[in-house]
Design an enzyme around this catalytic site. Structure first.
Site, PDB file in Angstrom:
ATOM      1  N   GLY A 239       0.765  -1.244   0.000  1.00 28.76           N
ATOM      2  CA  GLY A 239       0.000   0.000   0.000  1.00 28.76           C
ATOM      3  C   GLY A 239       0.789   1.283   0.000  1.00 28.76           C
ATOM      4  N   GLU A 273       3.932  -6.671   1.877  1.00 31.36           N
ATOM      5  CA  GLU A 273       3.522  -7.044   0.518  1.00 31.36           C
ATOM      6  C   GLU A 273       3.574  -5.833  -0.419  1.00 31.36           C
ATOM      7  OE1 GLU A 273      -0.471  -8.515   1.019  1.00 31.36           O
ATOM      8  OE2 GLU A 273       0.160 -10.291   2.123  1.00 31.36           O
ATOM      9  N   PRO A 274       4.725  -5.201  -0.580  1.00 29.26           N
ATOM     10  CA  PRO A 274       4.760  -4.017  -1.439  1.00 29.26           C
ATOM     11  C   PRO A 274       4.678  -4.382  -2.923  1.00 29.26           C
ATOM     12  CG  PRO A 274       6.984  -4.620  -0.807  1.00 29.26           C
ATOM     13  CD  PRO A 274       6.066  -5.573  -0.081  1.00 29.26           C
ATOM     14  N   ARG A 276       3.389  -1.529  -5.731  1.00 29.46           N
ATOM     15  CA  ARG A 276       3.576  -0.276  -6.467  1.00 29.46           C
ATOM     16  C   ARG A 276       4.914   0.403  -6.148  1.00 29.46           C
ATOM     17  NH1 ARG A 276      -0.844   2.629  -8.196  1.00 29.46           N
ATOM     18  NH2 ARG A 276      -2.134   1.466  -6.735  1.00 29.46           N
ATOM     19  N   TYR A 316      -9.176   5.085 -12.816  1.00 25.51           N
ATOM     20  CA  TYR A 316      -9.075   5.813 -11.537  1.00 25.51           C
ATOM     21  C   TYR A 316      -8.906   7.320 -11.724  1.00 25.51           C
ATOM     22  CZ  TYR A 316      -7.188   1.138 -10.182  1.00 25.51           C
ATOM     23  OH  TYR A 316      -6.959  -0.196  -9.986  1.00 25.51           O
ATOM     24  N   CYS A 342     -12.205   2.870 -29.124  1.00 30.02           N
ATOM     25  CA  CYS A 342     -13.510   3.504 -29.382  1.00 30.02           C
ATOM     26  C   CYS A 342     -14.285   3.734 -28.086  1.00 30.02           C
ATOM     27  CB  CYS A 342     -14.307   2.640 -30.340  1.00 30.02           C
ATOM     28  SG  CYS A 342     -13.432   2.455 -31.886  1.00 30.02           S
ATOM     29  N   TYR A 371       0.724  -1.981 -12.168  1.00 33.07           N
ATOM     30  CA  TYR A 371      -0.674  -1.931 -12.596  1.00 33.07           C
ATOM     31  C   TYR A 371      -0.778  -1.335 -14.011  1.00 33.07           C
ATOM     32  CZ  TYR A 371      -0.946  -2.827  -7.647  1.00 33.07           C
ATOM     33  OH  TYR A 371      -0.736  -3.367  -6.401  1.00 33.07           O
TER      34      TYR A 371
HETATM   35  N1  PLP Z   1      -1.459  -7.018  -0.791  1.00 30.12           N
HETATM   36  C1  PLP Z   1      -2.763  -7.093  -1.123  1.00 30.12           C
HETATM   37  C2  PLP Z   1      -3.618  -8.050  -0.413  1.00 30.12           C
HETATM   38  C3  PLP Z   1      -3.277  -6.259  -2.126  1.00 30.12           C
HETATM   39  O1  PLP Z   1      -4.563  -6.339  -2.459  1.00 30.12           O
HETATM   40  C4  PLP Z   1      -2.406  -5.335  -2.775  1.00 30.12           C
HETATM   41  C5  PLP Z   1      -2.904  -4.419  -3.802  1.00 30.12           C
HETATM   42  O2  PLP Z   1      -3.972  -3.950  -3.832  1.00 30.12           O
HETATM   43  C6  PLP Z   1      -1.060  -5.317  -2.405  1.00 30.12           C
HETATM   44  C7  PLP Z   1      -0.617  -6.154  -1.412  1.00 30.12           C
HETATM   45  C8  PLP Z   1      -0.084  -4.403  -3.063  1.00 30.12           C
HETATM   46  O3  PLP Z   1      -0.397  -3.093  -2.869  1.00 30.12           O
HETATM   47  P1  PLP Z   1       0.574  -1.945  -3.353  1.00 30.12           P
HETATM   48  O4  PLP Z   1       0.868  -2.186  -4.801  1.00 30.12           O
HETATM   49  O5  PLP Z   1      -0.168  -0.701  -3.126  1.00 30.12           O
HETATM   50  O6  PLP Z   1       1.815  -2.034  -2.520  1.00 30.12           O
END
Ligand code: PLP
Length: 413
Positions: A239, A273-274, A276, A316, A342, A371
């Site tokens: 996140g 869990e990075p 982005r 978004y 289109c 993404y």
């Molecule tokens: N973990 C979970 C469960 C997610 O749903 C997401 C993305 O939405 C992420 C990790 C990765 O998030 P981010 O790319 O914002 O670090």
């Protein structure tokens, strides 16, 4: 910090001119920088050096095998959300004991696949999922290590489509139901509860929501200890946001320091869990100007990358910086940069002030590494873009451009 820089009047990806890549591989073209990916991973991972931890890169952000393999070599584990992502992670050589499986809708076949592989942990998101996992694990003679994904009801102050930790979202379990579900997990065969999981949203630009969520989780952890449950893993999700335009998200070091301060006296392995923050600014999308068009109300730059290639602006309303690959020094104009699809929703930028460009010239769409390709599609029967990975002067075609025959290969005539 990334390695897409202007030198001698043109944009380079590390040691390679972007224009040369576009000439060789065509456009639209995703270009990733290996040095940037390594730097981002190391900056993030080292921020948690103060606690036992495992950084599980979130595969959904960019799942190209070349990237997964590079990140695995940096020591990354993986956060997956489907059997397809598990297949990718294992193919890239990631050890199953470094894989965590998130997601609200895991199917039985996907659970079997992950149990057979022997992944570290399932992040379970509902009581029904827990029951099914128990039945499948028992049937297979396996034990599923699990955490429950807690929905701490914290507003992450990001786009509503990527907010996941509020009461109204489909993700996780509220704190009160979680307590009963942990008790059920302790009693179920084939289930070993080892963790607590939480992911409140994506592209967060402030530490406050993370700390608020962590505070609620730690208080919940105490209640679980009261039940006699020993939690060994705390998964705090991903996140952390990145600068696309003028955002000023906390640096990973600041993020790490703030969390480590709370966690350092707790003997748990912290999982992060990075996605982005690792991949976002490690990639650009190169696109060619197909036409320019003036109308009585607006000027358009029509490029060969559309919402099927990069959907974030359409989905978004996201901002991506768009710059010339070989700047000509022309004055700025107000334009919409649009694709060939289109749909009036097919745009890369609206009402943007950028230097005037001409047909045949190249533009670079920045911050497209996360993404971007993973959300791309074949809409309007457009073959998906190629992806290249640049490492110094070395260029690897990480995914070839799809062909017209690829488009129809799975169909019956
Ligand atoms: N973990 C979970 C469960 C997610 O749903 C997401 C993305 O939405 C992420 C990790 C990765 O998030 P981010 O790319 O914002 O670090």
């Amino acid at each position: 910090m990334h390695f897409f820089e202007y030198k001698d009047g043109q944009l380079f990806a590390e040691g390679v001119p972007a224009a040369e890549l576009a000439r060789k591989f065509g456009t639209p073209l995703y270009v990733y920088s290996a040095a940037t990916l390594r730097r981002h991973f190391e900056a993030f991972d080292s921020a948690f050096a103060g606690v036992p931890h495992l950084t599980c890169y979130s595969v959904k952000a960019n799942s190209n095998l070349s990237l997964l393999s590079l990140l695995k070599d940096c020591g990354a584990g993986m956060d997956i959300v489907s059997g397809g992502e598990l297949h990718r992670a294992l193919t890239a050589g990631v050890s199953p004991d470094k894989i965590v499986y998130s997601g609200v809708g895991k199917r039985a076949d996907e659970m079997r696949q992950a149990l057979a592989a022997g992944i570290l942990m399932f992040n379970v998101e509902s009581a029904a999922e827990l029951e099914l996992l128990s039945a499948i694990a028992t049937d297979m003679g396996k034990t599923a290590r699990i955490s429950l994904r807690i929905n701490p009801d914290v507003d992450p102050k990001t786009h509503p489509y990527i907010s996941t930790g509020m009461k109204k979202n489909k993700f996780g379990l509220d704190i009160e139901s979680s307590l009963a579900t942990y008790q059920r997990a302790m009693a179920l065969p084939g289930i070993e509860p080892i963790g607590i999981d939480c992911h409140i949203g994506s592209q967060l630009t402030s530490l406050d929501p993370f700390l608020e969520a962590l505070d609620r989780i730690m208080r919940f952890h105490e209640r679980l200890s009261g039940l006699g449950l020993k939690i060994t893993h705390l998964d705090l999700g991903g996140g952390l946001g990145i600068p696309y335009n003028d955002e000023e998200p906390p640096h990973p070091t600041e993020f790490g320091e703030a969390l480590v301060k709370v966690l350092k006296d707790h003997p748990m392995t912290v999982i992060l869990e990075p996605g982005r923050v690792i991949a976002g600014n490690s990639g650009i999308l190169l696109t060619e100007v197909v036409y320019t068009k003036k109308t009585p109300t607006k000027d358009f730059i029509i490029v060969d990358a559309g919402m099927n290639d990069l959907v974030r602006p359409s989905l978004y309303g996201s901002f991506h910086a768009i710059r010339e690959v070989e700047p000509k020094g022309r004055p700025d104009v107000d334009v919409d940069v649009v694709g060939p699809i289109c749909e009036s929703g097919d745009f890369l930028a609206k009402d943007r002030n950028i230097p005037a460009v001409e047909q045949g010239e190249l533009l670079a769409v920045f911050s497209a590494g996360a993404y971007g390709f993973t959300m791309s599609s074949n809409y309007n029967s457009r073959p998906r873009a190629a992806e290249v990975l640049v490492d110094g002067d070395k260029v690897t075609l990480a995914r070839r451009r799809e062909t017209l025959d690829d488009l129809i290969a799975l169909e019956k005539n």
